[in-house]
Design an enzyme around this catalytic site. Structure first.
Site, PDB file in Angstrom:
ATOM      1  N   ARG A   1       0.808  -1.227   0.000  1.00 59.27           N
ATOM      2  CA  ARG A   1       0.000   0.000   0.000  1.00 59.27           C
ATOM      3  C   ARG A   1       0.837   1.272   0.000  1.00 59.27           C
ATOM      4  O   ARG A   1       0.342   2.334  -0.357  1.00 59.27           O
ATOM      5  CB  ARG A   1      -0.962  -0.019   1.199  1.00 59.27           C
ATOM      6  CG  ARG A   1      -2.173  -0.896   0.947  1.00 59.27           C
ATOM      7  CD  ARG A   1      -3.049  -1.047   2.169  1.00 59.27           C
ATOM      8  NE  ARG A   1      -2.524  -2.041   3.096  1.00 59.27           N
ATOM      9  CZ  ARG A   1      -3.181  -2.467   4.167  1.00 59.27           C
ATOM     10  NH1 ARG A   1      -4.385  -1.982   4.433  1.00 59.27           N
ATOM     11  NH2 ARG A   1      -2.661  -3.373   4.965  1.00 59.27           N
TER      12      ARG A   1
ATOM     13  N   LYS B   1     -15.747   8.337  -3.048  1.00 61.46           N
ATOM     14  CA  LYS B   1     -15.545   8.571  -1.629  1.00 61.46           C
ATOM     15  C   LYS B   1     -14.296   9.403  -1.414  1.00 61.46           C
ATOM     16  O   LYS B   1     -13.430   9.501  -2.291  1.00 61.46           O
ATOM     17  CB  LYS B   1     -15.416   7.242  -0.869  1.00 61.46           C
ATOM     18  CG  LYS B   1     -14.163   6.467  -1.214  1.00 61.46           C
ATOM     19  CD  LYS B   1     -14.088   5.135  -0.504  1.00 61.46           C
ATOM     20  CE  LYS B   1     -12.780   4.439  -0.839  1.00 61.46           C
ATOM     21  NZ  LYS B   1     -12.665   3.116  -0.238  1.00 61.46           N
TER      22      LYS B   1
ATOM     23  N   ASP C   1      -9.362  -4.831   4.303  1.00 62.30           N
ATOM     24  CA  ASP C   1      -8.547  -4.799   5.513  1.00 62.30           C
ATOM     25  C   ASP C   1      -9.459  -4.697   6.737  1.00 62.30           C
ATOM     26  O   ASP C   1      -9.909  -5.697   7.285  1.00 62.30           O
ATOM     27  CB  ASP C   1      -7.559  -3.645   5.439  1.00 62.30           C
ATOM     28  CG  ASP C   1      -6.541  -3.668   6.576  1.00 62.30           C
ATOM     29  OD1 ASP C   1      -6.644  -4.548   7.459  1.00 62.30           O
ATOM     30  OD2 ASP C   1      -5.647  -2.816   6.589  1.00 62.30           O
TER      31      ASP C   1
END
Length: 318
Positions: A100, A198, A228
């Site tokens: 990430r 979002k 996650d």
């Protein structure tokens, strides 16, 4: 390094041993004889109890939680095999952790994905076989060949069998970053696509803004690469029902990290069913009626066989 080992040997750490055993079953072999454990102070150790000289060796290890332990296990196994004169070593990483942080989003950020790529390469791996990297550019962080398998065909088959010729079903991307992945999935299923827009305020939290596309009266399939804490996915599902008017929400993702309150959130959410691939094993002792796992063993087994035989792996990407 040699281009082609004399035989295939599969070794595994402790992160996802059931998947490694399933891959071996598909290949008609057994896991290599090795001990992977830890000393009393927490240091990892590895002992290989069979010869690997000249062999084409594949190390199956997801870097899921406990991430640092599993990563270190993989590095030590690779080092042990390299020092034992393995012909070629392929790191089979069904879930690639530390993915990430693949770029600097603000000053003084690390690029952890590049660091891990360097560690795997310097440990002695000759190539990497993984699945659904969080960001495709991570392949370029390695100075060795990388095959990034796609879980898309497995999900496509599952939902095609379930919703074939039903025009009230559509695919939804849970955020703008996953649009390309969701669009390819929707095209394979012959379904239309919507997007949940979002704004993420901080890591592991998000605020749903609006829905791009008409989902009213539709059954929708949320498609993502990983889940996650579950906040983003469950929030998107809630918005699709309350703001968009969707009748039912299904979801699928390649990697079920499921940390923190994820299980509780999923159980309480409007999601009817959440399907994962078994790149990360289910958390032991955790029961959630909405979760389902599909096996990737046959896909990885075929990729391993193709790598060993030095034939194209690209057939698996369609």
């Amino acid at each position: 390094m040699i281009a082609h080992g004399k035989d295939i040997k599969i070794f595994s750490g402790n992160s996802n041993r059931p998947l490694a055993e399933a891959i071996c079953k598909e290949l008609g072999t057994v896991l290599g004889n090795a001990e992977v454990g830890a000393f009393s102070d927490g240091e990892n150790f590895v002992s290989i109890y069979e010869t690997v000289r000249g062999s084409d060796v594949f190390v199956v290890q997801s870097t899921c939680g406990p991430v640092n332990d599993n990563l270190m296990e993989m590095l030590i196994i690779i080092d042990a095999l390299k020092r034992a004169s393995a012909g070629r070593i392929t790191a089979v990483v069904p879930y690639f952790g530390y993915a990430r942080q693949d770029r600097k989003t603000k000053p003084r950020d690390p690029i952890s994905a590049k660091l891990v790529a360097n560690l795997i390469t310097r440990a002695g791996a000759d190539r990497v076989l993984t699945m659904d990297l969080h960001a495709s550019q991570i392949q370029g962080f390695f100075d060795i060949p990388v095959d990034n398998l796609l879980g898309n065909p497995i999900f496509t088959q599952y939902f095609h069998d379930r919703f074939a010729n039903q025009d009230d079903v559509m695919v939804v991307s849970p955020d703008v970053g996953s649009v390309a992945r969701a669009r390819a999935f929707a095209q394979k299923l012959g379904m239309s696509l919507a997007i949940v827009d979002k704004r993420r305020q901080k890591a592991n939290s998000s605020e749903v803004m609006n829905i791009i596309g008409e989902v009213k009266g539709k059954r929708v399939i949320l498609f993502d690469d990983m889940v996650d804490t579950g906040g983003s996915l469950c929030g998107a599902a809630q918005a699709l029902v309350e703001l968009g008017g969707a009748t039912k929400v299904y979801a699928c993702a390649s990697h079920g990290v499921l940390s923190g309150p994820a299980i509780e959130r999923i159980e309480k959410s409007v999601i009817e069913e959440l399907i994962f691939l078994d790149t990360i094993p289910p958390r032991p002792g955790v029961i959630c009626s909405k979760l389902k796992y599909l096996s990737v063993a046959s896909l990885f087994a075929e990729a391993i066989e193709r790598i060993y035989e030095e034939v194209s792996v690209s057939k698996l990407f369609v």
